[in-house]
Design a protein around this motif. Structure first.
Motif, PDB file in Angstrom:
ATOM      1  N   VAL A 458       0.868  -1.182   0.000  1.00 29.67           N
ATOM      2  CA  VAL A 458       0.000   0.000   0.000  1.00 29.67           C
ATOM      3  C   VAL A 458       0.900   1.226   0.000  1.00 29.67           C
ATOM      4  O   VAL A 458       1.790   1.349   0.843  1.00 29.67           O
ATOM      5  N   ALA A 459       0.698   2.139  -0.952  1.00 23.90           N
ATOM      6  CA  ALA A 459       1.640   3.253  -1.083  1.00 23.90           C
ATOM      7  C   ALA A 459       1.016   4.435  -1.800  1.00 23.90           C
ATOM      8  O   ALA A 459      -0.006   4.306  -2.474  1.00 23.90           O
ATOM      9  N   HIS A 460       1.646   5.574  -1.653  1.00 24.93           N
ATOM     10  CA  HIS A 460       1.399   6.812  -2.397  1.00 24.93           C
ATOM     11  C   HIS A 460      -0.025   7.319  -2.224  1.00 24.93           C
ATOM     12  O   HIS A 460      -0.972   6.742  -2.741  1.00 24.93           O
ATOM     13  N   THR A 461      -0.136   8.421  -1.518  1.00 24.68           N
ATOM     14  CA  THR A 461      -1.425   9.068  -1.288  1.00 24.68           C
ATOM     15  C   THR A 461      -1.515  10.334  -2.130  1.00 24.68           C
ATOM     16  O   THR A 461      -0.532  11.035  -2.324  1.00 24.68           O
ATOM     17  N   HIS A 469     -10.870  14.133   0.313  1.00 31.89           N
ATOM     18  CA  HIS A 469     -10.657  12.705   0.100  1.00 31.89           C
ATOM     19  C   HIS A 469      -9.180  12.422  -0.165  1.00 31.89           C
ATOM     20  O   HIS A 469      -8.495  13.221  -0.811  1.00 31.89           O
ATOM     21  N   ALA A 470      -8.744  11.281   0.349  1.00 27.62           N
ATOM     22  CA  ALA A 470      -7.374  10.807   0.125  1.00 27.62           C
ATOM     23  C   ALA A 470      -7.431   9.521  -0.691  1.00 27.62           C
ATOM     24  O   ALA A 470      -8.201   8.610  -0.373  1.00 27.62           O
ATOM     25  N   LEU A 471      -6.608   9.457  -1.749  1.00 29.92           N
ATOM     26  CA  LEU A 471      -6.571   8.292  -2.635  1.00 29.92           C
ATOM     27  C   LEU A 471      -5.269   7.539  -2.396  1.00 29.92           C
ATOM     28  O   LEU A 471      -4.183   8.129  -2.439  1.00 29.92           O
ATOM     29  N   VAL A 472      -5.365   6.246  -2.131  1.00 30.15           N
ATOM     30  CA  VAL A 472      -4.223   5.407  -1.782  1.00 30.15           C
ATOM     31  C   VAL A 472      -4.147   4.239  -2.758  1.00 30.15           C
ATOM     32  O   VAL A 472      -5.174   3.662  -3.126  1.00 30.15           O
ATOM     33  N   SER A 473      -2.925   3.870  -3.168  1.00 32.93           N
ATOM     34  CA  SER A 473      -2.734   2.771  -4.118  1.00 32.93           C
ATOM     35  C   SER A 473      -2.490   1.447  -3.412  1.00 32.93           C
ATOM     36  O   SER A 473      -1.685   1.375  -2.484  1.00 32.93           O
TER      37      SER A 473
END
Length: 518
Positions: A458-461, A469-473
């Motif tokens: 899980v990385a990079h917001t 909103h926060a998007l996470v990969s």
């Protein structure tokens, strides 16, 4: 006698066997390396593997990298799969020069330029979404980019990119066009209003990243191979200038990265092999930048050994050691840098052209992913460390470390937004790579650790324009982009993606939003 005859017969039989063949470095390369570094060794998803780009990594050091992998990269460890003699043979093959390293001149670049004949510019966005709240998601699993509506999170378009996108896309100042670069030097221009590719050109053979000038006119491409900075006209991708990167001592250098210095109206270059920082002007009245002794006899009279003036004029700033990772103060007066092997940082004042402070930053700080924000009236910056589970928070006035935040492992990316009280920090390396820390920007304490996909990276917001909103990969081939409510830290939705890596919101990038790396 019988035993003697039998022993002699055995020796004769062994002597008749063919000698054990030495490991074939070329075959090993084809089996283990070519998929990432290309059959030609000139680079693909990974960098070129030839003496000209390996630099100081040779001999035992190169065998160490092959055997144990490399921190902060996707380079795996082969010690468990290859014997020591195979690793040595592979290192020898990689270290051998190519029979011919191709040139890549302005004419070569121009010959690759492909502008789409079917491209038609729209007078307005062809979609209903807010064009300033569009977010691009780079999907490395199948080399595509998804264009997301930042309000509904619907996919407006999904287009193919050159192989192995590397470095963040760069937007024109009005947010209409975006430029995307691949590791093998291709630069693609895409129209976000028309949702269509405009064209592409190969600006280098092995490249690191791109930067766009303050006015959107020029696009700079940092190259490892050849040792050049390519400057393109952002309007039509034609070649404006190819600058050979040669230090004052005559040594050539790879370009680790190029950055836009907004307020300085220039590009700033990180050089891998030369103890200099370069600043390249993006305005026609720049300079003069003198190189060497300058003697003024009287007002208005100067003598100098060399000087550059005008558009793309270069200024050299000498430093003690090569610096290949940068962070800037918001006004671009100060540059904070380190090299890959270093355990300290150095603050260089770009106005006076010299170092003004040192920072104790052990564990290989990743300054390129650093961010800054205001805390109790003081601007602080934070950087992850690639070898240790820690973040350093630094006061940008005194240049003192305010706090070291312990994490569950080394991380790669930090992100925040002016409208959120939190910093989001991944744990990219090590066994806890499925975790995301949420840190209070005032108390500098971890308030929550998210584990949205147990066992997966899980990385990079990235944040939406308003920071709500926060998007996470989920950085896997069967991955996803997870959308969180940035206030409650609860999951809102999950969008299936093919190994999504970086995400880039138009507004945050063109306004240099607080908490976004640049």
């Amino acid at each position: 006698m019988i035993r003697h005859i039998a022993f002699s017969s055995a020796l004769t039989a062994l002597a008749a066997l063919p000698a054990m063949a030495a490991p074939d470095g070329a075959a090993l390369y084809g089996e283990h390396c070519a998929a990432c570094h290309a059959e030609t060794r000139l680079g693909g998803m990974g960098p070129a593997l030839i003496p000209e780009t390996l630099g100081r990594i040779k001999g035992d050091a190169l065998q160490e990298v092959i055997g144990n992998g490399r921190v902060a990269t996707q380079m795996p460890a082969f010690a468990g799969d290859l014997a020591a003699e195979e690793i040595a043979a592979l290192a020898a093959y990689i270290s051998a020069p190519l029979a011919e390293v191709p040139d890549w001149t302005a004419a070569d670049i121009a010959a690759t330029r492909e502008m789409r004949a079917d491209y038609a510019a729209s007078d307005a966005p062809v979609f209903e979404a807010d064009p300033m709240n569009v977010t691009l998601v780079v999907e490395t699993g199948d080399h595509h980019v998804s264009v997301l509506d930042g309000d509904t999170f619907g996919v407006l378009d999904r287009f193919s990119t050159p192989y192995a996108v590397h470095g963040g896309p760069k937007f024109t100042p009005n947010g209409r066009f975006v430029f995307i670069m691949s590791r093998d030097g291709w630069v693609q221009k895409y129209d976000l209003w028309s949702l269509a590719e405009v064209g592409r050109v190969r600006a280098g053979l092995n490249s690191r990243n791109i930067a766009i000038s303050h006015d959107g006119k020029w696009l700079a491409v940092a190259n490892y191979l050849p040792n050049t900075l390519t400057i393109l006209d952002a309007a039509d991708l034609s070649v404006a200038r190819v600058i050979d990167v040669v230090g004052r001592d005559g040594a050539t250098s790879r370009v680790s990265a190029v950055y836009q210095a907004l307020d300085r109206e220039s590009f700033v270059l990180a050089l891998k092999d030369v103890a200099e920082i370069w600043e390249v002007a993006t305005v026609p009245d720049a300079g003069p930048f003198h190189e060497g002794f300058v003697h003024s006899h009287e007002s208005g009279m100067e003598e100098s050994l060399a000087a550059e003036t005008g558009l793309f004029a270069r200024r050299r700033i000498p430093v003690e050691d090569p610096i290949d990772d940068f962070f800037f103060s918001p006004d671009y007066r100060n540059l904070i840098g380190t090299n890959r092997e270093g355990d300290r940082g150095v603050v260089v004042n770009l106005d006076v052209g010299r170092a003004i402070a040192e920072l104790p930053l052990p564990g290989m700080p990743h300054l390129g992913s650093g961010i800054s924000w205001l805390r109790d009236g003081h601007r602080v910056m934070a950087t992850p460390h690639l070898r240790e589970g820690m973040l350093s928070v630094i006061d940008m006035a005194s240049w003192q470390v305010v706090k070291t935040i312990k994490t569950d492992g080394p991380g790669f990316f930090l992100r925040s937004h002016a409208n959120t009280p939190y910093v989001w920090a991944d744990v990219f390396f090590g066994p806890n790579h499925d975790r995301m820390h949420v840190i209070d920007k005032r108390t500098l304490e971890i308030v929550k650790t998210l584990i949205p996909a147990p066992g997966k990276t899980v990385a990079h917001t990235e944040f939406t324009r308003d920071g709500r909103h926060a998007l996470v990969s989920v950085w896997e081939d069967d991955g996803a982009v997870i959308v969180y409510d940035a206030a409650t830290l609860e999951e809102v939705t999950r969008l299936p993606m093919r190994k999504p890596s970086g995400k880039y919101n138009v507004w945050n990038k063109i306004t240099f939003e607080d908490g976004t790396s640049h």
